[in-house]
Each structure stands twice: as C-alpha cells, then as structure tokens.
Design a protein around this motif. Structure first.
Motif, PDB file in Angstrom:
ATOM      1  N   THR A 133      10.278  23.428   7.769  1.00 33.21           N
ATOM      2  CA  THR A 133      10.462  24.996   6.896  1.00 33.21           C
ATOM      3  C   THR A 133       9.093  25.459   6.498  1.00 33.21           C
ATOM      4  OG1 THR A 133      12.727  24.291   6.371  1.00 33.21           O
ATOM      5  CG2 THR A 133      12.034  25.903   5.083  1.00 33.21           C
ATOM      6  N   VAL A 134       8.282  24.308   5.927  1.00 33.77           N
ATOM      7  CA  VAL A 134       7.178  24.823   5.392  1.00 33.77           C
ATOM      8  C   VAL A 134       6.174  25.557   6.613  1.00 33.77           C
ATOM      9  CG1 VAL A 134       5.101  24.078   4.262  1.00 33.77           C
ATOM     10  CG2 VAL A 134       7.220  23.411   3.268  1.00 33.77           C
ATOM     11  N   LEU A 135       6.028  24.851   7.684  1.00 33.86           N
ATOM     12  CA  LEU A 135       5.225  24.985   8.752  1.00 33.86           C
ATOM     13  C   LEU A 135       5.623  26.358   9.662  1.00 33.86           C
ATOM     14  CD1 LEU A 135       4.563  21.546  10.295  1.00 33.86           C
ATOM     15  CD2 LEU A 135       2.845  23.070   8.876  1.00 33.86           C
ATOM     16  N   ARG A 137      10.207  14.190 -10.835  1.00 30.72           N
ATOM     17  CA  ARG A 137       9.149  13.745 -11.484  1.00 30.72           C
ATOM     18  C   ARG A 137       8.418  12.864 -10.396  1.00 30.72           C
ATOM     19  NH1 ARG A 137       6.696  14.220 -16.241  1.00 30.72           N
ATOM     20  NH2 ARG A 137       4.796  12.921 -16.462  1.00 30.72           N
ATOM     21  N   GLU A 138       9.226  12.001  -9.508  1.00 30.72           N
ATOM     22  CA  GLU A 138       8.400  11.125  -8.642  1.00 30.72           C
ATOM     23  C   GLU A 138       7.668  12.048  -7.513  1.00 30.72           C
ATOM     24  OE1 GLU A 138       9.220   7.198  -5.813  1.00 30.72           O
ATOM     25  OE2 GLU A 138      10.721   8.316  -7.081  1.00 30.72           O
ATOM     26  N   GLY A 139       8.568  12.762  -7.107  1.00 33.91           N
ATOM     27  CA  GLY A 139       7.845  13.819  -6.165  1.00 33.91           C
ATOM     28  C   GLY A 139       6.640  14.730  -6.655  1.00 33.91           C
ATOM     29  N   PHE A 140       6.838  14.881  -7.825  1.00 37.24           N
ATOM     30  CA  PHE A 140       5.611  15.656  -8.412  1.00 37.24           C
ATOM     31  C   PHE A 140       4.415  14.833  -8.385  1.00 37.24           C
ATOM     32  CE2 PHE A 140       3.168  16.341 -12.757  1.00 37.24           C
ATOM     33  CZ  PHE A 140       2.581  17.720 -12.251  1.00 37.24           C
ATOM     34  N   ALA A 180       1.637  27.464   1.355  1.00 30.29           N
ATOM     35  CA  ALA A 180       1.586  26.625  -0.079  1.00 30.29           C
ATOM     36  C   ALA A 180       2.592  26.981  -0.991  1.00 30.29           C
ATOM     37  CB  ALA A 180       0.068  26.738  -0.322  1.00 30.29           C
ATOM     38  N   GLY A 181       2.720  28.093  -1.303  1.00 29.34           N
ATOM     39  CA  GLY A 181       3.869  28.406  -2.423  1.00 29.34           C
ATOM     40  C   GLY A 181       4.916  27.798  -2.077  1.00 29.34           C
ATOM     41  N   LEU A 182       5.377  27.924  -0.662  1.00 27.19           N
ATOM     42  CA  LEU A 182       6.889  27.404  -0.276  1.00 27.19           C
ATOM     43  C   LEU A 182       6.788  25.933  -0.580  1.00 27.19           C
ATOM     44  CD1 LEU A 182       9.695  27.788   0.823  1.00 27.19           C
ATOM     45  CD2 LEU A 182       8.639  27.603   3.312  1.00 27.19           C
ATOM     46  N   LEU A 183       5.775  25.303  -0.165  1.00 25.60           N
ATOM     47  CA  LEU A 183       5.668  23.764  -0.337  1.00 25.60           C
ATOM     48  C   LEU A 183       5.763  23.425  -2.043  1.00 25.60           C
ATOM     49  CD1 LEU A 183       5.221  20.842   0.519  1.00 25.60           C
ATOM     50  CD2 LEU A 183       3.010  21.300   0.320  1.00 25.60           C
ATOM     51  N   ILE A 184       5.156  24.277  -2.861  1.00 28.12           N
ATOM     52  CA  ILE A 184       5.080  24.000  -4.239  1.00 28.12           C
ATOM     53  C   ILE A 184       6.824  24.243  -4.823  1.00 28.12           C
ATOM     54  CG2 ILE A 184       4.529  24.900  -6.751  1.00 28.12           C
ATOM     55  CD1 ILE A 184       1.905  25.803  -5.274  1.00 28.12           C
ATOM     56  N   ASP A 185       7.156  25.297  -4.126  1.00 25.76           N
ATOM     57  CA  ASP A 185       8.748  25.413  -4.698  1.00 25.76           C
ATOM     58  C   ASP A 185       9.544  24.154  -4.302  1.00 25.76           C
ATOM     59  OD1 ASP A 185       8.027  27.780  -5.780  1.00 25.76           O
ATOM     60  OD2 ASP A 185       8.441  28.785  -3.791  1.00 25.76           O
ATOM     61  N   ILE A 186       9.523  23.696  -3.079  1.00 25.06           N
ATOM     62  CA  ILE A 186      10.126  22.426  -2.434  1.00 25.06           C
ATOM     63  C   ILE A 186       9.916  21.279  -3.454  1.00 25.06           C
ATOM     64  CG2 ILE A 186      10.462  21.035  -0.601  1.00 25.06           C
ATOM     65  CD1 ILE A 186       9.799  23.137   1.137  1.00 25.06           C
ATOM     66  N   ILE A 187       8.678  21.050  -3.974  1.00 24.66           N
ATOM     67  CA  ILE A 187       8.343  20.043  -4.819  1.00 24.66           C
ATOM     68  C   ILE A 187       8.810  20.031  -6.230  1.00 24.66           C
ATOM     69  CG2 ILE A 187       6.380  18.906  -5.908  1.00 24.66           C
ATOM     70  CD1 ILE A 187       6.500  18.290  -2.862  1.00 24.66           C
TER      71      ILE A 187
END
Length: 360
Positions: free
Chosen positions: A50-52, A74-77, A62-69
């Motif tokens: 999805t990101v790529l 917290r662990e993913g963050f 990059a914005g989409l990846l931040i929204d997914i994170i």
C-alpha cells in the motif's frame, strides 16, 4: 517542551507523530526503512504494498507510512523511531532532541545527501506526473484502439454488404439480359405472325374475289335458265329435244358451280376461323409484349436503385477508410508524444514507478 532522554519519555506517540508529521514526511524515504519495519513485524506485506503503490510521490508515501505507524501502538512507534535513528540520525535528533547512538556523520556528506535527496524528490514528483500522463495516454490509446476496431468491423460489414449488393446487381443484370433476349424472341415471333397474317389476308382477298366471280356466274346461269321458252310437246319436235339436252347440260354446270361455291364457302369459313385464331394469338402476343415491357421497366428501376445504393455505400466506405487513416495517424502521434515525454534514466539505472534508487 521538556528535554527528552529516551524514547520512553515520549508520553503520547500519536501526538508526537502529528507534531513532526511535516518534517518527517519531507525528509525520510520509505524505501530505506521499510525493510527494518518488515523484519520487526511492525508492518505487513499488504502495508508495504500500500505504501509503495498507492501514491507515486515520496512525500505522500512517507505521510502514509506515518499514518500506518500511528495504528501499530507504542511498540511499533519505537521500532519506527529506531529505524529513523539508524537511517536518518539528523532527523531523529531534530525531532526528539536525543543524541543518536550512532556516530555522527560528516556534515558535508549529509549536505550532499540532502541535496541529492531533494533532486531525487523532484525527479520522483516528475516521474509521478509522467506516470499519470502515461497511464492516461495508454487509456486513451486503448479507447482509440477500440474505436479503430469498431471502425474496422464496420468497414468489414460494409464491404460484405457491398459485395452482396454487387452480387444482387449482377443477378439483376443477368435477369435483364434474359428479359432482353425474351423480348427479341417475342419481336421476331411477332414479325413472323405479322407476315403470316399478311399472307392470310392476301389469300382471303383472292378467295373473296373468286367467290364473288362464282356467285356472279351462278346468278347469270340462273337468270338464263329462268328465261328459256317452255315447249308443250318435247318428244315430237326434235329441235325441242335437242334444246332439252342443252338445258340438261346447263343444269349440270350449275350444280357443279354450286358445289364449287360450297367448297369455296367452306374454305372461306376455315380461313375465317384461322383468322380468328390468329387474332387471338396477336392479342395474346400484345399482352405478353406489354408484360415484358413493364417487367423491363421495373428491372431498369431496380437496377438504377441498386446503382444508387452502391454509390452511397462506396461513399460511406471511402469516409470510413479516411476516418481509419486519421485514427491511425492520431495513434502514431500519441505514441511518439509518449516516447518524447518518457523520463530519462537516472545515474544509469532504470526509473521505477515507486521512486528513484536510494543514494547511499
């Protein structure tokens, strides 16, 4: 904002990502950190695809990846920030205020890398624009190809109809030739019948003259017999006896004349009957001639209509061929334009739709 010492000091990771959303999305490249996030099972394969592939520009990826994170807890963050610390220590230090655990890189190299990243970002944006234009052009080309296929199908159908019309026209022309031959035969037959009728009329006139002559002779003979003197004693006077013999001979001639007149009247009746039959044949011939004339006129009208229809179909076929040529020229122009707009290769490497090759 209080000075942070570790990532554990960040109370609200979601708020932290929102505050630094613009700076992170503008500075990082998702290709450099996705493999770390995948290896730590922070994101799935579907998230990576999805990101790529959802967006074609680096900033949006990059914005989409931040929204997914933000949805990974917290662990993913923390895993995301560790990847940022490893790949982009300057961004990590600017956003958190924590010194990265890695050795500080050369400033000149970082500046060069930052300039290269800006150039690559611009190239990525251009690639995205070109890719969208290429997609639209391909879509238009497919539509044009469908239109060309429809036109070709229509042209094929028109050619088939034209061949059928030409076959029908040839059939009508053959029928016209047959009708012309029949008409010539009827004309010849009419001429022969007219000649026969003229001969019959001449023979009838001759017979009429002979009958009139015989009637006149018969009347003269009857008149002569009616005025002969009647003798009382025919046996005594030999002169009377001789005259009586002559009268007998005259009666025999009269009877012969009557027989000949009867024969002539019988022949005349037969001639009259033949004449009536001939008149009936002539009337039938006239009717047949009129019918043939009407059929010939009808065939000529149909032939004219077929010729007009053929001319119309030829004109339509010519228009269709001209349209097909124009569409082919448009397709060639479109292909040439797409080739001209295709972006050049960067640093000898092929350009991908998801961004340029990262610079290490």
């Amino acid at each position: 904002m209080a000075q942070l010492k570790t990532l554990a000091d960040i109370k609200d990771p979601m708020l932290f990502l929102d505050d630094n959303y613009h700076q992170m999305s503008r500075r990082i490249r998702v290709e450099n950190i996705l493999h770390r996030l995948r290896s730590h099972r922070v994101i799935s394969e579907d998230d990576q695809e999805t990101v790529l592939h959802k967006y074609c520009t680096r900033l949006l990826q990059a914005g989409l990846l931040i929204d997914i994170i933000k949805t990974k807890g917290r662990e993913g963050f923390e895993k995301f920030m560790e990847a940022i610390e490893c790949e982009y220590p300057d961004v990590f230090q600017e956003t958190t205020g924590i010194a990265p655990r890695l050795t500080k890189r050369n400033t000149k190299i970082d500046n060069q890398r930052h300039a290269s990243m800006l150039i690559l970002d611009k190239m990525g944006d251009l690639i995205g624009i070109f890719s969208q234009q290429i997609t639209e052009n391909k879509k238009q080309m497919r539509e044009k190809e469908l239109e060309v296929a429809d036109f070709q199908s229509l042209v094929t159908q028109l050619k088939t109809d034209l061949d059928k019309q030409l076959q029908d026209q040839k059939l009508v022309e053959d029928q016209n030739m047959e009708l012309d031959n029949m008409l010539k035969e009827l004309y010849n037959e009419k001429k022969e019948l007219s000649e026969s009728l003229a001969k019959e009329k001449q023979a009838r006139q001759k017979l009429d003259m002979e009958c009139a002559s015989l009637r006149q002779k018969k009347l003269d003979s009857l008149y002569d017999n009616a005025h002969l003197p009647v003798q009382k004693s025919l046996a005594v006077n030999p002169f009377v006896s001789g005259f009586t013999g002559q009268n007998t001979q005259g009666n025999e001639k009269t009877r012969a004349t009557k027989d000949k007149a009867s024969d002539l009247e019988r022949d005349l009746a037969q001639l009259q009957e033949s004449n009536d039959r001939l008149q009936i044949c002539i009337e039938e011939f006239k009717k047949e001639s009129e019918r043939c004339r009407l059929e010939q006129e009808k065939a000529e009208v149909e032939s004219q209509e077929v010729r007009l229809e053929n001319d119309r179909l030829k004109a339509e076929l010519k228009k269709m061929e001209e349209s097909c040529r124009l569409l082919a020229d448009m397709n060639q122009s479109l292909v040439r334009e797409i080739d001209m707009r295709r972006p050049p290769r960067l640093f000898g490497q092929p350009v991908t739709m998801t961004g340029s090759r990262p610079l290490h």
